[in-house]
Design a protein around this motif. Structure first.
Motif, PDB file in Angstrom:
ATOM      1  N   GLU A 154       2.406 -24.075  -6.860  1.00  0.00           N
ATOM      2  CA  GLU A 154       1.835 -24.524  -5.630  1.00  0.00           C
ATOM      3  C   GLU A 154       2.841 -25.641  -5.162  1.00  0.00           C
ATOM      4  OE1 GLU A 154      -2.288 -24.781  -5.106  1.00  0.00           O
ATOM      5  OE2 GLU A 154      -2.689 -24.467  -7.016  1.00  0.00           O
ATOM      6  N   SER A 155       3.925 -25.993  -5.661  1.00  0.00           N
ATOM      7  CA  SER A 155       4.562 -27.112  -5.074  1.00  0.00           C
ATOM      8  C   SER A 155       4.974 -26.805  -3.806  1.00  0.00           C
ATOM      9  CB  SER A 155       5.811 -27.233  -5.857  1.00  0.00           C
ATOM     10  OG  SER A 155       7.040 -25.958  -5.886  1.00  0.00           O
ATOM     11  N   LYS A 156       5.073 -25.825  -3.175  1.00  0.00           N
ATOM     12  CA  LYS A 156       5.583 -25.482  -1.689  1.00  0.00           C
ATOM     13  C   LYS A 156       4.561 -24.940  -0.841  1.00  0.00           C
ATOM     14  CE  LYS A 156      10.421 -25.192  -2.377  1.00  0.00           C
ATOM     15  NZ  LYS A 156      11.798 -24.433  -2.280  1.00  0.00           N
ATOM     16  N   CYS A 157       3.120 -25.127  -1.509  1.00  0.00           N
ATOM     17  CA  CYS A 157       2.031 -24.646  -1.150  1.00  0.00           C
ATOM     18  C   CYS A 157       1.209 -25.704  -0.341  1.00  0.00           C
ATOM     19  CB  CYS A 157       1.318 -23.847  -2.041  1.00  0.00           C
ATOM     20  SG  CYS A 157       0.171 -22.445  -1.533  1.00  0.00           S
ATOM     21  N   ILE A 158       0.730 -25.371   0.944  1.00  0.00           N
ATOM     22  CA  ILE A 158      -0.007 -26.187   1.919  1.00  0.00           C
ATOM     23  C   ILE A 158      -1.242 -25.672   2.301  1.00  0.00           C
ATOM     24  CG2 ILE A 158      -0.070 -27.547   3.714  1.00  0.00           C
ATOM     25  CD1 ILE A 158       2.853 -27.773   3.845  1.00  0.00           C
ATOM     26  N   CYS A 159      -2.506 -26.462   2.301  1.00  0.00           N
ATOM     27  CA  CYS A 159      -3.778 -25.772   2.618  1.00  0.00           C
ATOM     28  C   CYS A 159      -4.184 -24.668   1.779  1.00  0.00           C
ATOM     29  CB  CYS A 159      -3.665 -25.726   4.139  1.00  0.00           C
ATOM     30  SG  CYS A 159      -3.055 -27.048   4.958  1.00  0.00           S
ATOM     31  N   PRO A 160      -4.153 -24.851   0.359  1.00  0.00           N
ATOM     32  CA  PRO A 160      -4.457 -23.490  -0.125  1.00  0.00           C
ATOM     33  C   PRO A 160      -5.665 -23.006  -0.106  1.00  0.00           C
ATOM     34  CG  PRO A 160      -3.369 -25.152  -1.746  1.00  0.00           C
ATOM     35  CD  PRO A 160      -3.671 -25.863  -0.395  1.00  0.00           C
ATOM     36  N   ILE A 161      -6.280 -21.656   0.019  1.00  0.00           N
ATOM     37  CA  ILE A 161      -7.310 -21.168  -0.147  1.00  0.00           C
ATOM     38  C   ILE A 161      -7.569 -19.931  -1.190  1.00  0.00           C
ATOM     39  CG2 ILE A 161      -9.128 -19.822   1.371  1.00  0.00           C
ATOM     40  CD1 ILE A 161      -7.808 -21.196   3.856  1.00  0.00           C
ATOM     41  N   VAL A 162      -8.625 -19.797  -1.907  1.00  0.00           N
ATOM     42  CA  VAL A 162      -8.535 -18.742  -2.909  1.00  0.00           C
ATOM     43  C   VAL A 162      -9.719 -17.734  -2.558  1.00  0.00           C
ATOM     44  CG1 VAL A 162      -8.884 -18.083  -5.374  1.00  0.00           C
ATOM     45  CG2 VAL A 162      -7.639 -19.937  -4.640  1.00  0.00           C
TER      46      VAL A 162
ATOM     47  N   PRO B 138       5.871 -25.255   3.925  1.00  0.00           N
ATOM     48  CA  PRO B 138       6.418 -26.419   4.692  1.00  0.00           C
ATOM     49  C   PRO B 138       6.926 -25.911   6.316  1.00  0.00           C
ATOM     50  CG  PRO B 138       7.008 -26.823   2.314  1.00  0.00           C
ATOM     51  CD  PRO B 138       6.559 -25.290   2.604  1.00  0.00           C
ATOM     52  N   ASP B 139       7.289 -24.856   6.270  1.00  0.00           N
ATOM     53  CA  ASP B 139       7.746 -24.007   7.617  1.00  0.00           C
ATOM     54  C   ASP B 139       6.826 -23.577   8.249  1.00  0.00           C
ATOM     55  OD1 ASP B 139      10.464 -24.903   6.859  1.00  0.00           O
ATOM     56  OD2 ASP B 139      10.817 -22.850   5.836  1.00  0.00           O
ATOM     57  N   GLY B 140       5.510 -23.641   7.743  1.00  0.00           N
ATOM     58  CA  GLY B 140       4.417 -22.796   8.452  1.00  0.00           C
ATOM     59  C   GLY B 140       4.180 -21.471   8.255  1.00  0.00           C
ATOM     60  N   ASP B 141       5.022 -20.950   7.577  1.00  0.00           N
ATOM     61  CA  ASP B 141       4.734 -19.390   7.115  1.00  0.00           C
ATOM     62  C   ASP B 141       3.488 -19.335   6.184  1.00  0.00           C
ATOM     63  OD1 ASP B 141       6.804 -18.710   8.703  1.00  0.00           O
ATOM     64  OD2 ASP B 141       8.355 -19.012   7.094  1.00  0.00           O
ATOM     65  N   GLN B 142       2.953 -18.186   6.267  1.00  0.00           N
ATOM     66  CA  GLN B 142       1.697 -17.618   5.488  1.00  0.00           C
ATOM     67  C   GLN B 142       2.360 -17.019   4.092  1.00  0.00           C
ATOM     68  OE1 GLN B 142      -1.245 -15.039   6.628  1.00  0.00           O
ATOM     69  NE2 GLN B 142      -2.862 -16.353   5.977  1.00  0.00           N
ATOM     70  N   MET B 143       1.674 -17.629   2.969  1.00  0.00           N
ATOM     71  CA  MET B 143       2.130 -17.007   1.665  1.00  0.00           C
ATOM     72  C   MET B 143       0.689 -16.455   1.222  1.00  0.00           C
ATOM     73  SD  MET B 143       4.381 -19.790  -0.187  1.00  0.00           S
ATOM     74  CE  MET B 143       4.287 -19.039  -1.924  1.00  0.00           C
ATOM     75  N   LYS B 144       0.895 -15.266   0.597  1.00  0.00           N
ATOM     76  CA  LYS B 144      -0.375 -14.545   0.188  1.00  0.00           C
ATOM     77  C   LYS B 144      -0.061 -13.769  -0.983  1.00  0.00           C
ATOM     78  CE  LYS B 144      -4.466 -11.832   2.018  1.00  0.00           C
ATOM     79  NZ  LYS B 144      -5.054 -11.212   3.290  1.00  0.00           N
ATOM     80  N   THR B 145      -0.924 -13.905  -2.095  1.00  0.00           N
ATOM     81  CA  THR B 145      -0.743 -12.916  -3.258  1.00  0.00           C
ATOM     82  C   THR B 145      -1.816 -12.520  -3.793  1.00  0.00           C
ATOM     83  OG1 THR B 145      -0.530 -15.063  -4.895  1.00  0.00           O
ATOM     84  CG2 THR B 145       1.467 -14.089  -3.872  1.00  0.00           C
ATOM     85  N   THR B 146      -2.218 -11.489  -4.429  1.00  0.00           N
ATOM     86  CA  THR B 146      -3.495 -11.106  -5.015  1.00  0.00           C
ATOM     87  C   THR B 146      -3.062 -10.593  -6.556  1.00  0.00           C
ATOM     88  OG1 THR B 146      -4.276 -10.297  -2.950  1.00  0.00           O
ATOM     89  CG2 THR B 146      -5.373  -9.483  -4.800  1.00  0.00           C
ATOM     90  N   VAL B 147      -3.873 -10.954  -7.261  1.00  0.00           N
ATOM     91  CA  VAL B 147      -3.890 -10.550  -8.860  1.00  0.00           C
ATOM     92  C   VAL B 147      -5.526 -10.077  -9.266  1.00  0.00           C
ATOM     93  CG1 VAL B 147      -2.024 -12.137  -9.394  1.00  0.00           C
ATOM     94  CG2 VAL B 147      -4.283 -12.902  -9.669  1.00  0.00           C
TER      95      VAL B 147
END
Length: 204
Positions: free
Chosen positions: A80-88, A108-117
């Motif tokens: 989560e080092s480059k993860c802002i405003c996390p939601i689970v 930090p660039d404003g892009d959305q990251m999303k992963t599902t496990v």
């Protein structure tokens, strides 16, 4: 003619297996105290080697726990080092034992990251979330250490006490409520001196 190097390799392998068998036998006999399960690498096999760390004594209701949770505080975590405003988001399957865990955040660039496990709820009280990682002998185990009666807050940690999260149904949480959970974490042996808090600009 025998291959001496091969014999040495076989001897080493045999010694390793014998040592592991002896260690398992000793642990099973109860000679070791439960605290051996608190140190690396034994804590990664929780609860095989015992542990002084207990999960919540409350039986977790999977349906009540499911849904969206905002990460409002945590210990540093490399993923989560480059993860802002996390939601689970936890989506419980009909068997009440399997759960889709979807993590979302902004870069930090404003892009959305999303992963599902896909994870499994372990233990009789459903208080351990087990995630099997590809190409790893370990199952990542996340312990539900505390929840309130209405499932508004959750304190989650790992058996090695390296990671810690405070989750909330709302993105804005009173600092007093967070401090109560941090004090709980301290009593369980977690170092809370490096806690990171949710950024104020995060949208709820």
């Amino acid at each position: 003619c025998f291959n001496k190097d091969l014999m040495k390799s076989n001897d080493i392998i045999a010694i390793v297996f014998i040592s592991l068998a002896a260690l398992i036998a000793i642990v099973g006999s109860g000679i070791f105290s439960s605290t051996i399960g608190d140190i690396q690498p034994f804590c990664r096999f929780y609860p095989t080697f015992g542990s002084s760390l207990n999960t919540t004594i409350t039986k977790i209701d999977p349906q009540s726990y499911s849904g969206k949770l905002y990460e409002v505080a945590r210990k540093p975590f490399s993923f989560e080092s480059k993860c802002i405003c996390p939601i689970v988001n936890y989506a419980i399957h009909s068997n009440n034992k399997t759960v889709d865990v979807t993590n979302e955040c902004l870069t930090p660039d404003g892009d959305q990251m999303k992963t599902t496990v896909v994870a499994n709820l372990l233990e009789k009280n459903n208080s351990i979330i087990g995630i099997s990682f590809e190409l790893s002998i370990f199952t990542g185990k996340y312990l539900i250490l505390d929840v309130d009666d209405e499932y508004k807050y959750a304190l989650i940690g790992d058996p090695c006490r390296s990671y810690l999260w405070i989750m909330s149904r709302t993105s804005k949480v009173d600092k007093l409520a967070i401090n109560v959970l941090l004090e709980k974490a301290k009593t369980l042996g977690y170092d809370t001196s490096d806690i990171l808090y949710r950024e104020n600009f995060c949208q709820g």
